[in-house]
Design a protein around this motif. Structure first.
Motif, mmCIF file in Angstrom:
data_model
loop_
_atom_site.group_PDB
_atom_site.id
_atom_site.type_symbol
_atom_site.label_atom_id
_atom_site.label_comp_id
_atom_site.label_asym_id
_atom_site.label_seq_id
_atom_site.Cartn_x
_atom_site.Cartn_y
_atom_site.Cartn_z
ATOM 1 N N GLU A 49 0.628 -1.313 -0.015
ATOM 2 C CA GLU A 49 0.065 -0.066 0.075
ATOM 3 C C GLU A 49 0.739 1.421 0.231
ATOM 4 O O GLU A 49 0.380 2.420 -0.284
ATOM 5 N N ARG A 50 2.137 1.108 0.495
ATOM 6 C CA ARG A 50 2.843 2.356 0.520
ATOM 7 C C ARG A 50 4.025 2.415 -0.608
ATOM 8 O O ARG A 50 5.038 3.229 -0.704
ATOM 9 N N PHE A 51 3.758 1.722 -1.590
ATOM 10 C CA PHE A 51 4.525 1.412 -2.770
ATOM 11 C C PHE A 51 4.546 3.053 -3.605
ATOM 12 O O PHE A 51 5.517 3.535 -3.992
ATOM 13 N N GLY A 52 3.424 3.477 -3.507
ATOM 14 C CA GLY A 52 2.877 4.504 -4.339
ATOM 15 C C GLY A 52 3.760 5.929 -3.741
ATOM 16 O O GLY A 52 4.197 6.681 -4.193
ATOM 17 N N LYS A 53 3.867 5.663 -2.369
ATOM 18 C CA LYS A 53 4.341 6.884 -1.552
ATOM 19 C C LYS A 53 5.760 6.797 -1.995
ATOM 20 O O LYS A 53 6.547 7.690 -2.170
ATOM 21 N N ALA A 54 6.332 5.556 -1.703
ATOM 22 C CA ALA A 54 7.913 5.413 -2.143
ATOM 23 C C ALA A 54 8.240 5.743 -3.299
ATOM 24 O O ALA A 54 9.284 6.595 -3.629
ATOM 25 N N LEU A 55 7.316 5.518 -4.509
ATOM 26 C CA LEU A 55 7.618 5.946 -5.786
ATOM 27 C C LEU A 55 7.570 7.653 -5.815
ATOM 28 O O LEU A 55 8.278 8.301 -6.486
ATOM 29 N N THR A 56 6.479 8.234 -5.259
ATOM 30 C CA THR A 56 6.300 9.748 -5.291
ATOM 31 C C THR A 56 7.635 10.329 -4.568
ATOM 32 O O THR A 56 8.175 11.255 -5.295
ATOM 33 N N VAL A 57 7.942 9.863 -3.364
ATOM 34 C CA VAL A 57 9.250 10.565 -2.830
ATOM 35 C C VAL A 57 10.385 10.474 -3.732
ATOM 36 O O VAL A 57 11.212 11.159 -4.016
ATOM 37 N N ALA A 58 10.682 9.064 -4.377
ATOM 38 C CA ALA A 58 11.773 8.898 -5.156
ATOM 39 C C ALA A 58 11.764 9.929 -6.362
ATOM 40 O O ALA A 58 12.914 10.291 -6.779
#
Lengths: 467, 209
Positions: A49-58
């Protein structure tokens, strides 16, 4: 999986991308971006569920690198040096230089070849393009040498070797790139390149005279130029000398206390002189436009690699791979000098497969901290260091060595690019002929590098004067 | 020196699109070239102002920092069009036909993925310094003479978007070559060996002088 393991996997992926032919700039950027996503997601415990968050930060971390790293005053030196190179093409400097060198030096045994070396050194320095210089001089100098009875292989070897003098004598874009990546003083690096570059040219010159004296038929002397003819040829060669001297004086003023300005200003004044000369020589709008377009192209290419690699470097920082590599290198039970020589040999191999700029940018983020650690760290004093020099001086010395290695690769059998280029431009010469002709220069270069390693003073004398 | 143009053209729709985009890319590259020239003029003015009139150019460093993105980004797509970005071609130059087009296609697709992400990332970098309600729409400005920084930041997503358009055309070009098994596809850069490239460069140079 810890961050260092992620660093290793991503770096291995980067190598695969580069070897299979992906453009270096984008391969580095992609590796950096994927690495950042991976590291951030790992921090979130691989929660889907937090992959999207990791992608955005990266993506946001990577997205600010191009602008924030490129908007720099120091980096503006690179396009200026490139502009000098392209304007030099239109200023008729190649023939003028060769003509001047010929009239002054051709009377010694092998003189025409020595003239070729000095003319290529001057033009290569200003144009910054080793391979293109060899291609151009293969057309200008080889026919003249052959017409007075020079040995064909020898003439080809001279031109292939002469082109390699581009990267050390100022203005040198590659030394600027090195200085920026390792965060060292650009001016001192430019200054440091001068003596090793001139030293290499003189070694080549002495070698040619030696060969021509021993084997009389190889390079007969050419006489018959009057003093009037000699002086008449000088003005055409002046812009090259002026550009080199101005850049040096803008970094370190031998005639007074204060340097004339910054390297960037020196580069711009140099470009202005060559621009005026090109105008006088007949450059008009079509040629000027073409020079601007070519400058824009080469600049965009170099900057793409710079920001691409810096995205990868941002990731490396998170993964702490350079730190781990440094720890490993310093834990080896070998003498630091032996490790340094191994690193230089690795560059010699890598340089055969890859352009110098790409090679340096890709490897330095990991290799440079390790070399500094070998010497004892960034802030070590000369007395406590492994190589007998302070941290900043070691950075300069290593920079000159790797750039010289990259040039050395251009004439190293079996795939030295300059030799292929000379053979490609001259259909009457095979690649084997050129490699045979270049062998004495190859040996001389190997000895020069050994001297630069053994006597760092050759490299560090001028920068130490600049304080 | 940067690579030499080796892109074939014909009357197909793809080639016409390639040509249209090339016109835009060339204009952008020319602006970038003029910016380099402007940099030179600025430095000459600054040095002569400082030495001759004792009046250095105000905000000299600020202007250079604003001009750098113009110089660094605007030519990026023009270089990609001609296949001028550095790469190691020792493996790929040995491939032929469909295998070659497949490798090129995958490579260009990956670059497209990266650049789409960077358009997003660089746009949000710009967005943080842009504000319609602020003076000069600017939330941050340069240190010395206070020029707004957002126009320079905007250049990255603009140039990267043009590059994305170029990459889409190249995906199309290589994809078409792969599917149809073409030998000489249009609108994509074809590999030329170093010697041929250098010979072409030397030819060009001799015509000029």
């Amino acid at each position: 999986m810890d961050t260092i393991e992620i660093g290793l996997w991503v770096t291995a992926g980067l190598l695969v991308l580069v070897v299979t032919g992906m453009r270096v700039a984008f391969a580095a950027g992609l590796a950096g971006l994927v690495g950042l996503v991976w590291i951030f997601w790992a921090k979130f415990g691989y929660d889907p569920e937090r992959f999207g968050k990791a992608l955005t930060v990266a993506v946001k971390t990577a997205g600010q690198v191009p602008h924030s790293k490129v908007a720099s005053h120091t980096l503006s030196l690179i396009p200026t040096f490139i502009l000098i190179g392209y304007l030099a093409y239109y200023a008729g400097l190649t023939r003028a230089l060769f003509e001047a060198a010929k009239r002054w030096i051709a009377w010694v045994p092998g003189g025409l070849a020595v003239s070729t070396i000095f003319a290529t050194a001057g033009f290569a320095a200003v144009s910054g393009a080793s391979v293109a210089t060899s291609a151009v001089f293969a057309r200008i100098a080889i026919p003249e040498m052959l017409s007075v009875g020079y040995n064909k292989r020898f003439a080809a070897g001279v031109v292939a070797a002469g082109g390699t003098l581009a990267s050390l004598i100022p203005p040198s874009a590659i030394l600027v790139i090195y200085a920026i990546i390792v965060e060292q003083d650009v001016g001192k690096l430019l200054l440091a390149g001068f003596i090793p570059g001139a030293f290499s040219a003189v070694i080549y010159g002495l070698l040619i005279v030696g060969i021509a004296v021993v084997f009389k038929s190889v390079g007969p002397p050419v006489t018959g130029f009057s003093w009037k003819q000699r002086f008449a040829a000088l003005p055409g060669a002046l812009p090259i000398v002026a550009v080199i001297l101005i850049i040096i004086c803008f970094v370190y003023n031998p005639f007074g206390d204060k340097a004339w300005g910054t390297p960037t200003e020196g580069g711009a004044i140099g470009a202005f002189i060559v621009f005026c000369f090109a105008l006088v020589h007949g450059m008009r709008w079509p040629e000027f436009k073409s020079a601007l377009l070519e400058t824009a192209k080469l600049t965009a290419m170099i900057f793409a690699i710079i920001w691409g690699v810096l995205i990868y470097v941002r990731f490396l920082g998170f993964a702490d791979l350079p730190g781990a590599f440094s720890d490993w290198i310093t834990s080896l039970e070998m003498s630091p000098m032996l490790i340094l020589i191994c690193i230089l040999l690795a560059y010699a191999v890598l340089g055969m497969f890859m352009d110098a700029i790409g090679m340096l940018l890709l490897t330095l983020p990991v290799v440079y901290p390790a070399v500094m650690a070998l010497n004892g760290g960034e802030t070590v004093s000369a007395a406590e260091s492994a190589f007998g020099m302070s941290g900043p001086m070691c950075a300069i010395w290593f920079g000159i060595l790797v750039v010289k290695m990259a040039e050395f690769c251009l004439i190293t059998p079996p795939i030295g690019l300059n030799c292929f280029v000379v053979a490609g431009v001259r259909p009457d010469l095979s690649v084997q002929d050129v490699f045979k002709g270049v062998t004495p220069f190859f040996i001389a270069d190997a000895l020069t590098i050994a001297l630069l390693v053994a006597f760092p003073g050759i490299v560090l004398y001028l920068p130490s004067l600049a304080g | 020196m940067a690579g030499h143009a080796t892109v074939l053209e014909d009357n197909s729709f793809l080639s016409r699109l390639d040509h249209r985009l090339l016109r835009l890319e060339r204009i952008m590259a020319l602006i970038s070239g003029f910016a380099v020239f402007g940099l030179m003029v600025l430095a000459v003015v600054s040095v002569s102002g400082r030495n001759a009139l004792n009046a250095p150019l105000p905000g000299y460093v600020d202007w250079i920092e604003q001009a750098m993105p113009l110089i660094a980004f605007l030519g990026i797509s023009y270089v990609q069009r001609d296949g001028g970005h550095i790469r190691m071609d020792i493996v790929i130059s040995r491939l032929k036909g469909r295998a070659l087009w497949l490798f090129e296609l995958i490579s260009v697709l990956l670059i497209l993925l990266l650049m789409l992400a960077l358009v997003w990332g660089s746009w949000s970098h710009f967005d943080r310094s842009f504000d319609f309600s602020a003076p000069l729409w600017s939330r941050d400005s340069s240190i010395d003479i206070g020029i707004p920084i957002w126009p320079a930041k905007l250049l990255a997503p603009i140039a990267f978007s043009v590059l994305c358009a170029r990459l889409v055309l190249q995906v199309w070009g290589y994809g078409r070559a792969f599917v149809l098994g073409l030998e000489h596809p249009v609108a994509v850069p074809l590999i030329q060996d170093a010697a041929a490239q250098a010979a072409a460069e030397a030819d060009q140079f001799e015509r000029r002088t």
